[in-house]
Write an enzyme that holds these catalytic residues in place. Sequence first.
Site, PDB file in Angstrom:
ATOM      1  N   THR A   3     -14.502  38.676 -31.951  1.00  0.00           N
ATOM      2  CA  THR A   3     -15.298  38.125 -30.606  1.00  0.00           C
ATOM      3  C   THR A   3     -16.526  37.457 -31.224  1.00  0.00           C
ATOM      4  O   THR A   3     -17.046  37.964 -32.457  1.00  0.00           O
ATOM      5  CB  THR A   3     -15.836  39.475 -29.768  1.00  0.00           C
ATOM      6  OG1 THR A   3     -16.488  40.251 -30.565  1.00  0.00           O
ATOM      7  CG2 THR A   3     -14.650  40.162 -29.569  1.00  0.00           C
ATOM      8  N   GLU A  61      -6.939  18.118 -35.398  1.00  0.00           N
ATOM      9  CA  GLU A  61      -8.261  17.853 -35.296  1.00  0.00           C
ATOM     10  C   GLU A  61      -8.330  16.669 -34.022  1.00  0.00           C
ATOM     11  O   GLU A  61      -9.012  16.697 -33.120  1.00  0.00           O
ATOM     12  CB  GLU A  61      -9.037  17.286 -36.371  1.00  0.00           C
ATOM     13  CG  GLU A  61      -9.411  18.125 -37.459  1.00  0.00           C
ATOM     14  CD  GLU A  61     -10.228  17.417 -38.507  1.00  0.00           C
ATOM     15  OE1 GLU A  61     -11.199  18.099 -38.974  1.00  0.00           O
ATOM     16  OE2 GLU A  61      -9.965  16.573 -38.953  1.00  0.00           O
ATOM     17  N   GLN A  72      -6.151   1.163  -7.045  1.00  0.00           N
ATOM     18  CA  GLN A  72      -5.485   0.515  -8.458  1.00  0.00           C
ATOM     19  C   GLN A  72      -5.962   0.957  -9.700  1.00  0.00           C
ATOM     20  O   GLN A  72      -5.350   1.048 -10.401  1.00  0.00           O
ATOM     21  CB  GLN A  72      -5.531  -1.099  -8.297  1.00  0.00           C
ATOM     22  CG  GLN A  72      -4.985  -1.741  -9.558  1.00  0.00           C
ATOM     23  CD  GLN A  72      -4.938  -3.332  -9.057  1.00  0.00           C
ATOM     24  OE1 GLN A  72      -4.274  -3.745  -8.262  1.00  0.00           O
ATOM     25  NE2 GLN A  72      -5.373  -4.170 -10.113  1.00  0.00           N
ATOM     26  N   SER A 114      -7.962  12.474 -48.526  1.00  0.00           N
ATOM     27  CA  SER A 114      -8.867  11.759 -48.476  1.00  0.00           C
ATOM     28  C   SER A 114      -8.844  10.469 -49.387  1.00  0.00           C
ATOM     29  O   SER A 114      -8.053  10.548 -50.393  1.00  0.00           O
ATOM     30  CB  SER A 114     -10.127  12.370 -49.056  1.00  0.00           C
ATOM     31  OG  SER A 114     -11.168  11.874 -49.600  1.00  0.00           O
ATOM     32  N   LYS A 167      -8.026  16.668 -51.522  1.00  0.00           N
ATOM     33  CA  LYS A 167      -8.123  16.997 -49.983  1.00  0.00           C
ATOM     34  C   LYS A 167      -6.850  17.244 -49.275  1.00  0.00           C
ATOM     35  O   LYS A 167      -5.923  16.370 -49.564  1.00  0.00           O
ATOM     36  CB  LYS A 167      -8.923  16.078 -49.316  1.00  0.00           C
ATOM     37  CG  LYS A 167     -10.514  16.232 -49.697  1.00  0.00           C
ATOM     38  CD  LYS A 167     -11.019  17.472 -48.828  1.00  0.00           C
ATOM     39  CE  LYS A 167     -11.560  17.131 -47.591  1.00  0.00           C
ATOM     40  NZ  LYS A 167     -12.343  18.211 -46.956  1.00  0.00           N
ATOM     41  N   ASN A 207       0.990  -1.285   0.118  1.00  0.00           N
ATOM     42  CA  ASN A 207       0.005   0.077   0.082  1.00  0.00           C
ATOM     43  C   ASN A 207       0.972   1.268  -0.024  1.00  0.00           C
ATOM     44  O   ASN A 207       0.569   2.200  -0.856  1.00  0.00           O
ATOM     45  CB  ASN A 207      -1.119  -0.031   1.217  1.00  0.00           C
ATOM     46  CG  ASN A 207      -2.027  -1.222   1.102  1.00  0.00           C
ATOM     47  OD1 ASN A 207      -1.833  -1.896   0.189  1.00  0.00           O
ATOM     48  ND2 ASN A 207      -2.717  -1.444   2.169  1.00  0.00           N
ATOM     49  N   LYS A 223      -4.659   3.988 -12.046  1.00  0.00           N
ATOM     50  CA  LYS A 223      -3.596   4.282 -12.711  1.00  0.00           C
ATOM     51  C   LYS A 223      -3.845   4.400 -14.158  1.00  0.00           C
ATOM     52  O   LYS A 223      -3.339   5.419 -14.648  1.00  0.00           O
ATOM     53  CB  LYS A 223      -2.822   2.606 -12.614  1.00  0.00           C
ATOM     54  CG  LYS A 223      -2.109   2.553 -11.229  1.00  0.00           C
ATOM     55  CD  LYS A 223      -1.594   1.089 -11.126  1.00  0.00           C
ATOM     56  CE  LYS A 223      -1.213   0.572  -9.601  1.00  0.00           C
ATOM     57  NZ  LYS A 223      -0.675  -0.569  -9.749  1.00  0.00           N
TER      58      LYS A 223
HETATM   59  N1  ARG Z   1      -1.714  -3.732  -6.938  1.00  0.00           N
HETATM   60  C1  ARG Z   1      -1.976  -2.836  -5.857  1.00  0.00           C
HETATM   61  C2  ARG Z   1      -2.466  -1.287  -6.344  1.00  0.00           C
HETATM   62  O1  ARG Z   1      -2.022  -1.195  -7.513  1.00  0.00           O
HETATM   63  C3  ARG Z   1      -1.264  -2.558  -4.516  1.00  0.00           C
HETATM   64  C4  ARG Z   1      -1.545  -3.863  -3.824  1.00  0.00           C
HETATM   65  C5  ARG Z   1      -2.297  -3.680  -2.531  1.00  0.00           C
HETATM   66  N2  ARG Z   1      -3.102  -4.766  -2.201  1.00  0.00           N
HETATM   67  C6  ARG Z   1      -3.598  -5.131  -1.102  1.00  0.00           C
HETATM   68  N3  ARG Z   1      -4.145  -6.020  -1.080  1.00  0.00           N
HETATM   69  N4  ARG Z   1      -3.705  -4.455  -0.238  1.00  0.00           N
HETATM   70  O2  ARG Z   1      -2.966  -0.537  -5.778  1.00  0.00           O
END
Ligand code: ARG
Length: 454
Positions: free
Chosen positions: A155, A290, A322, A277, A283, A110, A325
């Site tokens: 404007t 874009e 998790q 195109s 084109k 953690n 990410k």
């Molecule tokens: N893989 C987890 C994450 O990316 C971290 C692991 C924590 N897992 C747990 N069972 N406390 O956040």
Amino acid sequence: MGRLIRERFSKDPDPFAEEFVASVEDDERLVPYDIEGSIAHARALSKAGLLNPKEAATVVRALRRIRREHEQGKWKLDATDEDVHMNVEKRLIQLAGRAGAKIHAGRSRNDQVALDLRLWTRDAIDSLLGRLSGLRKVLVRRARGTSDVICPGYTHLQRAQPVLFAHVLLSFHEMIVRDEGRLTDCRKRVDVSPLGAGALAGTSLRIDPRISAKALGLKGLFANSIDAVSDRDFAAEFVFACSLLQTHLSQIAENLILWSSSEFGFIELPDELCTSSSIMPQKKNADLVELVRAKSGRVVGDLVSLLTILKGLPAGYNRDLQETKPPLYDAAETAGASVQALTLAIKGLVVRKVVMEEAASGSEMLATDLAEYLTEKGMPFRDAHQAVARLMKRTATKGTSLADLTVAELKRASPVFEADVLSRITARESVRRRNSPGGTGISRVRQRLRQLSR
Ligand code: ARG
């Protein structure tokens, strides 16, 4: 070696569940940071006497080897070991044996994952700042090279007043400067070590978290272990900064798209950045730009995902974290690539000076200049506005323009007009005179360019 942390169970994991909870795909890019964090943790353990000097050296050597193996593609993360942390630890134990098995004292995945993400985000900010400074330099260079080109200022997307094209480019520059400020400010809160928070409660071992923080070059240190493992504010702030940046890029892109259309014809985008195109041979499409415009939707989506994941989480670590990410990575990578795309487009675009100046020459755009002329001579601005509006109405019904008016006709609209007014009714004169602070006046813009070239 089997799985490291399933001794308490009597059954192997369900293959679907194992795959579902694994984060190895999202963790590939965390490998170098996880290893850096482990090296720093090994130093703290060694200071605490939990690794003797020989063990510490073995562990650090093995961790460096894992980093090399990963760079060379000889070692890959395996989903049966859940995440980057378990994968690195398992490989470390294979390489360093008993010393390797000591690495996880006083830490948890953690605090490890919070650390890895902070280190990753810190680098992402630095790389984005590098690209933004490139974009700013190109904007300044192009503004300097076009500092005498006049174009219509808009404007409501209607021609409003003539401005310098450089002034428009420098307005983009200001947006980017603020984006850089937001990223730099957010970086301060990223630059904090959570390592030593453990699972949520710290540790009974006499490990000093300041040692690993220092080894990682992190300026701050967590104050509360529960907050340290669950805090993703740094990610939310960064993704917000990316969202607003991407919104700016989208607005800049929209300008380039309009200006390069045949309706405007103000600029031409370089061939090498355009697509054609499959059916219409004539084109030349601005697809690159874009897509920069469109990707704002994606990055704002990342921000919404992130905030929605965080909302409603109870105190402490939850596996929900998790899921933060993918939006974090996506926002950074999309914004970075978009900055690069616009830098190329602005660097290579051709300015059609004649077209811009022709579009800026309409004398209706000088109506405010006439009102300001009367104001200078003492007429209340509202009266001046009305006098000029009447003139505009007359020329509009007659199908003529302000530039066609004689001094006698002007005097009929207001006796305050003198012959010198005629020299005012050109776009260049209008721009030349707008020298209020921050205005489009030629000398003001030159002065700003000089400041920016320092
Ligand atoms: N893989 C987890 C994450 O990316 C971290 C692991 C924590 N897992 C747990 N069972 N406390 O956040």
